[in-house]
Design a protein around this motif. Structure first.
Motif, PDB file in Angstrom:
ATOM      1  N   PHE A 106       3.437  -3.625 -12.372  1.00 50.21           N
ATOM      2  CA  PHE A 106       4.030  -3.672 -12.731  1.00 50.21           C
ATOM      3  C   PHE A 106       5.257  -3.946 -13.599  1.00 50.21           C
ATOM      4  O   PHE A 106       6.543  -4.008 -13.078  1.00 50.21           O
ATOM      5  N   TRP A 107       5.354  -2.880 -14.130  1.00 50.29           N
ATOM      6  CA  TRP A 107       6.165  -2.843 -15.427  1.00 50.29           C
ATOM      7  C   TRP A 107       6.553  -1.344 -14.911  1.00 50.29           C
ATOM      8  O   TRP A 107       8.198  -0.781 -15.231  1.00 50.29           O
ATOM      9  N   THR A 108       6.156  -0.606 -14.211  1.00 53.14           N
ATOM     10  CA  THR A 108       6.936   0.525 -13.299  1.00 53.14           C
ATOM     11  C   THR A 108       7.866   0.100 -12.435  1.00 53.14           C
ATOM     12  O   THR A 108       8.496   0.570 -12.603  1.00 53.14           O
ATOM     13  N   ALA A 109       7.238  -0.879 -11.939  1.00 53.16           N
ATOM     14  CA  ALA A 109       7.914  -1.399 -11.094  1.00 53.16           C
ATOM     15  C   ALA A 109       9.682  -2.050 -11.250  1.00 53.16           C
ATOM     16  O   ALA A 109      10.744  -1.913 -11.068  1.00 53.16           O
ATOM     17  N   LEU A 110       8.901  -2.824 -12.277  1.00 53.11           N
ATOM     18  CA  LEU A 110       9.748  -3.378 -13.225  1.00 53.11           C
ATOM     19  C   LEU A 110      11.490  -2.543 -13.795  1.00 53.11           C
ATOM     20  O   LEU A 110      12.341  -2.746 -13.800  1.00 53.11           O
ATOM     21  N   ALA A 111      10.967  -1.000 -14.041  1.00 56.80           N
ATOM     22  CA  ALA A 111      12.180  -0.378 -14.555  1.00 56.80           C
ATOM     23  C   ALA A 111      12.523   0.505 -13.451  1.00 56.80           C
ATOM     24  O   ALA A 111      13.953   0.272 -13.991  1.00 56.80           O
ATOM     25  N   ALA A 112      12.071   0.121 -11.828  1.00 61.97           N
ATOM     26  CA  ALA A 112      12.247   0.551 -11.259  1.00 61.97           C
ATOM     27  C   ALA A 112      13.847  -0.563 -10.538  1.00 61.97           C
ATOM     28  O   ALA A 112      14.516   0.038  -9.969  1.00 61.97           O
ATOM     29  N   VAL A 113      12.991  -1.583 -10.509  1.00 63.70           N
ATOM     30  CA  VAL A 113      14.152  -2.177 -10.568  1.00 63.70           C
ATOM     31  C   VAL A 113      15.660  -2.536 -11.556  1.00 63.70           C
ATOM     32  O   VAL A 113      16.638  -2.488 -10.338  1.00 63.70           O
ATOM     33  N   VAL A 114      14.666  -1.974 -12.569  1.00 64.76           N
ATOM     34  CA  VAL A 114      16.178  -2.080 -13.410  1.00 64.76           C
ATOM     35  C   VAL A 114      17.353  -0.942 -12.992  1.00 64.76           C
ATOM     36  O   VAL A 114      18.543  -0.723 -12.787  1.00 64.76           O
ATOM     37  N   GLY A 160       1.080  -0.930  -0.105  1.00 65.80           N
ATOM     38  CA  GLY A 160       0.141   0.081   0.445  1.00 65.80           C
ATOM     39  C   GLY A 160       0.891   1.131   0.166  1.00 65.80           C
ATOM     40  O   GLY A 160       0.718   2.201  -0.483  1.00 65.80           O
ATOM     41  N   PHE A 161       2.218   1.383   0.437  1.00 68.05           N
ATOM     42  CA  PHE A 161       2.478   2.408   0.596  1.00 68.05           C
ATOM     43  C   PHE A 161       3.283   2.627  -0.507  1.00 68.05           C
ATOM     44  O   PHE A 161       4.211   4.013  -0.788  1.00 68.05           O
ATOM     45  N   ILE A 162       3.857   2.298  -1.659  1.00 71.52           N
ATOM     46  CA  ILE A 162       4.263   1.716  -3.043  1.00 71.52           C
ATOM     47  C   ILE A 162       3.298   2.448  -3.595  1.00 71.52           C
ATOM     48  O   ILE A 162       2.957   3.292  -4.943  1.00 71.52           O
ATOM     49  N   GLY A 163       2.651   0.971  -4.439  1.00 71.85           N
ATOM     50  CA  GLY A 163       1.635   0.952  -5.389  1.00 71.85           C
ATOM     51  C   GLY A 163       1.819   0.973  -6.619  1.00 71.85           C
ATOM     52  O   GLY A 163       0.908   1.580  -7.498  1.00 71.85           O
ATOM     53  N   ALA A 182       8.469  11.338  -2.067  1.00 73.51           N
ATOM     54  CA  ALA A 182       9.796   9.726  -2.622  1.00 73.51           C
ATOM     55  C   ALA A 182      11.347   9.626  -1.495  1.00 73.51           C
ATOM     56  O   ALA A 182      10.984  11.018  -1.104  1.00 73.51           O
ATOM     57  N   ASP A 183      11.940   9.639  -1.761  1.00 75.64           N
ATOM     58  CA  ASP A 183      13.433   9.286  -0.916  1.00 75.64           C
ATOM     59  C   ASP A 183      14.617   9.737  -1.293  1.00 75.64           C
ATOM     60  O   ASP A 183      14.393   8.467  -2.420  1.00 75.64           O
ATOM     61  N   LEU A 184      15.220  10.725  -1.250  1.00 69.67           N
ATOM     62  CA  LEU A 184      16.098  11.348  -1.965  1.00 69.67           C
ATOM     63  C   LEU A 184      17.666  11.233  -1.140  1.00 69.67           C
ATOM     64  O   LEU A 184      18.056  12.256  -1.240  1.00 69.67           O
ATOM     65  N   ALA A 185      17.096  11.019   0.187  1.00 70.07           N
ATOM     66  CA  ALA A 185      18.285  10.660   1.231  1.00 70.07           C
ATOM     67  C   ALA A 185      19.633  10.062   0.921  1.00 70.07           C
ATOM     68  O   ALA A 185      20.547  11.585   0.820  1.00 70.07           O
ATOM     69  N   PHE A 203       7.920   6.084  -7.635  1.00 66.36           N
ATOM     70  CA  PHE A 203       9.388   5.161  -8.515  1.00 66.36           C
ATOM     71  C   PHE A 203       9.701   5.655  -7.490  1.00 66.36           C
ATOM     72  O   PHE A 203      11.049   4.745  -7.704  1.00 66.36           O
ATOM     73  N   ILE A 204      10.837   6.879  -7.407  1.00 64.93           N
ATOM     74  CA  ILE A 204      11.853   7.340  -6.635  1.00 64.93           C
ATOM     75  C   ILE A 204      11.833   6.536  -4.871  1.00 64.93           C
ATOM     76  O   ILE A 204      12.924   5.651  -5.097  1.00 64.93           O
ATOM     77  N   LEU A 205      10.544   6.497  -4.767  1.00 63.33           N
ATOM     78  CA  LEU A 205      10.977   5.464  -3.215  1.00 63.33           C
ATOM     79  C   LEU A 205      11.347   4.670  -3.235  1.00 63.33           C
ATOM     80  O   LEU A 205      11.857   3.206  -3.024  1.00 63.33           O
ATOM     81  N   TYR A 206      10.913   3.867  -4.342  1.00 64.35           N
ATOM     82  CA  TYR A 206      10.855   1.581  -5.030  1.00 64.35           C
ATOM     83  C   TYR A 206      12.293   1.550  -5.246  1.00 64.35           C
ATOM     84  O   TYR A 206      13.245   0.814  -5.090  1.00 64.35           O
ATOM     85  N   SER A 207      12.893   2.553  -6.080  1.00 66.16           N
ATOM     86  CA  SER A 207      13.985   1.948  -6.395  1.00 66.16           C
ATOM     87  C   SER A 207      15.064   2.553  -5.710  1.00 66.16           C
ATOM     88  O   SER A 207      16.244   1.756  -5.685  1.00 66.16           O
ATOM     89  N   THR A 208      14.636   3.434  -4.724  1.00 65.38           N
ATOM     90  CA  THR A 208      15.627   3.532  -3.478  1.00 65.38           C
ATOM     91  C   THR A 208      15.405   2.676  -2.565  1.00 65.38           C
ATOM     92  O   THR A 208      16.432   1.580  -2.605  1.00 65.38           O
ATOM     93  N   ILE A 209      14.910   2.068  -2.652  1.00 66.41           N
ATOM     94  CA  ILE A 209      14.464   0.805  -1.817  1.00 66.41           C
ATOM     95  C   ILE A 209      15.343  -0.366  -1.900  1.00 66.41           C
ATOM     96  O   ILE A 209      16.333  -0.579  -1.857  1.00 66.41           O
ATOM     97  N   ILE A 210      15.195  -0.770  -3.818  1.00 69.14           N
ATOM     98  CA  ILE A 210      15.959  -1.426  -3.882  1.00 69.14           C
ATOM     99  C   ILE A 210      17.204  -1.246  -4.421  1.00 69.14           C
ATOM    100  O   ILE A 210      19.031  -2.318  -4.114  1.00 69.14           O
ATOM    101  N   ALA A 211      17.219   0.183  -4.558  1.00 67.12           N
ATOM    102  CA  ALA A 211      18.846   0.700  -4.347  1.00 67.12           C
ATOM    103  C   ALA A 211      20.070  -0.222  -2.801  1.00 67.12           C
ATOM    104  O   ALA A 211      21.002  -0.073  -3.262  1.00 67.12           O
ATOM    105  N   SER A 212      19.437   0.007  -1.952  1.00 66.29           N
ATOM    106  CA  SER A 212      19.852   0.550  -0.317  1.00 66.29           C
ATOM    107  C   SER A 212      20.081  -1.061  -0.627  1.00 66.29           C
ATOM    108  O   SER A 212      20.885  -1.543   0.538  1.00 66.29           O
TER     109      SER A 212
END
Length: 477
Positions: free
Chosen positions: A69-77, A63-66, A443-446, A214-223
């Motif tokens: 599939f395809w948007t999340a796939l881009a964030a994973v990459v 719920g806090f991301i939402g 978005a998480d830009l920390a 998208f930025i939040l999920y990319s940050t979680i993946i990057a972490s």
């Protein structure tokens, strides 16, 4: 053997040499260097084939991301590439210096290395705990043994690898890359057969909220991959000094991105089927009634040993880097034992919240730490006499490095996004999460803000401190 173990003299001499590595944080001499650079790929690929990555994949539908599939796939990459680039840059320092990552950070941090050294030691224990929750659950499902008994089995296996050291870990990761690769190919085929609804899942948010998610999920993946920055040169320090740094960099980036990204995508595919019980139970439920369920549980157990052995090894070197005089093998054993206790705590309840806080709030210090290390390295143009870093009493104070990292961390607080940060904000009124919540649509830009601020502060500070000599002068040959 005992004398070498206690004095730090034992070193592997070739690929496949599984004698105990008593050698600690001291530089690896040129005469002892060996190994193929291609093994850098497998040492990063294998330990990321773990349920923690699958768990991150399933978070896209939370719920806090939402995200669909395809948007999340881009964030994973994006997340995996951004996070792994930093690790790749740091990994190139291993062949150049013969030193592990946290001990090498003494260059910039001097005596203040005590702070990041102990933080990383604690982080290694925390990661042991997270991974073992999944691994022990998988072994318990596979064998019917109680969770605690399964956990003991994993701790013993990972502890032995961590004690044996560098070559045992490289050898294990090399062969398990093949074993786990085959296992997860089979599991992937099975999951694809049930992924039609996952592929069709649409974004639950739009506009600025979608960009923030998208930025939040990319940050979680990057972490997840960024955490390996603290381990980077630990697994390249035995490579010959003549090793091509570009190959080290690209093998690191490929190993991390492909390993973590693969399993995260599997989580994305079945995010709508994820259960509150966790990643392991979700996989078991999806594959229930099939021999593939047992195969998946076995793969998870092996993967847990693969990743936790690296935590134990790196944790042992980080404790030594902090100036604590303890044999490496003793420290590795201690990390494994303390990780056992963390696993029991995590398994007691609220796993999702605890893991999120560890991945985000407790890892925000990594980017500031890395900014100092890279800025210092580039100022020195990579010219380092690593032997001068062994004696803790001879190190400079490191005030500039620690102050720069702290400034960047503090400045990044309003850009963070974590439930723990939100709790602190409510209790104290501190502006943690404030800009992220109120301006950036969560978005998480920390990481970006912290890294940039620290890099500039340290670079300017180091250049302005004319005449100050560190362990190696940036302009010396």
């Amino acid at each position: 053997m005992t004398a070498g173990l206690l004095t730090g003299q034992g070193m592997p001499s070739r690929e496949g040499d599984l004698s105990i590595e008593g050698h600690g944080m001291e530089p690896i001499p040129e005469s002892a260097r060996y190994g193929s650079v291609a093994r850098v790929f497998t040492v990063w690929f294998t330990p990321n084939l773990v349920p923690a990555a699958f768990f991150l994949g399933t978070l896209a539908a939370a719920g806090f991301i939402g995200l669909g599939f395809w948007t999340a796939l881009a964030a994973v990459v994006v997340g995996n590439i951004v996070g792994s680039i930093l690790v790749g840059l740091l990994a190139t320092m291993g062949p150049r210096t013969g030193m592990a990552q946290m001990p090498l950070a003494r260059l910039a941090y001097g005596k203040s290395i005590v702070v990041p050294g102990l933080l990383n030691w604690l982080s290694c224990i925390g990661w042991d705990g997270i991974n073992s929750v999944f691994g022990a659950a998988a072994i318990s499902i596979l064998t019917g043994l109680p969770f605690v008994v399964s956990l003991v089995a994993i701790v013993i296996c990972q502890g032995l690898l961590g004690i044996l050291g560098y070559e045992a870990i490289h050898t294990f990761e090399k062969y398990m890359a093949i074993v786990l690769g085959v296992m997860f190919v089979v599991v992937t085929i099975a999951i694809l057969g049930q992924a039609s609804t996952g592929l069709a899942r649409a974004d639950a948010v739009g506009g600025a909220d979608q960009i923030g998610a998208f930025i939040l999920y990319s940050t979680i993946i990057a972490s997840f991959v960024l955490a390996w920055a603290l381990y980077a040169s630990d697994y390249t320090r035995y490579l010959p000094a003549s090793t091509d740094g570009r190959r080290v960099f690209w093998w690191t980036v490929l190993g991390l991105s492909l390993g973590a990204g693969w399993i995260e995508v599997l989580g994305l595919l079945v995010a709508d089927k994820a259960t509150d019980a966790g990643a392991v139970d979700t996989i078991n439920k999806i594959l229930s009634g099939s021999p593939l369920a047992a195969l998946a549980m076995l793969a998870i157990g092996i993967g847990t040993v693969a990743v936790n052995a690296m935590n134990d090894y790196t944790g042992s070197l980080s404790l030594q880097a902090a100036g604590i005089r303890v044999p490496r093998v003793v420290s590795a054993f201690l990390v494994a034992i303390l990780g056992f206790g963390v696993t029991l705590w995590l398994n007691a309840g609220d796993l999702v919240g605890k893991v999120e806080n560890i991945l985000l709030f407790l890892s925000y210090w990594i980017a500031p730490w890395a900014a100092v290390v890279l800025a210092d390295w580039w100022l020195r143009r990579g010219r380092v006499d690593a032997r001068r870093l062994v004696d803790f009493s001879g190190l400079h104070s490191g005030v500039l490095a620690l102050a720069s990292a702290l400034i960047g961390f503090v400045v990044s607080l309003p850009f963070q996004q974590s439930s723990l940060g939100e709790d602190i904000r409510k209790a104290t009124g501190l502006p943690i999460n404030a800009i992220s919540d109120d301006v950036l649509h969560f978005a998480d830009l920390a990481y970006v803000v912290g890294f940039a601020v620290v890099f500039v502060v340290f670079w300017v500070g180091a250049r302005s401190m004319a005449g100050q000599r560190l362990e190696a002068d940036p302009t010396s040959a």
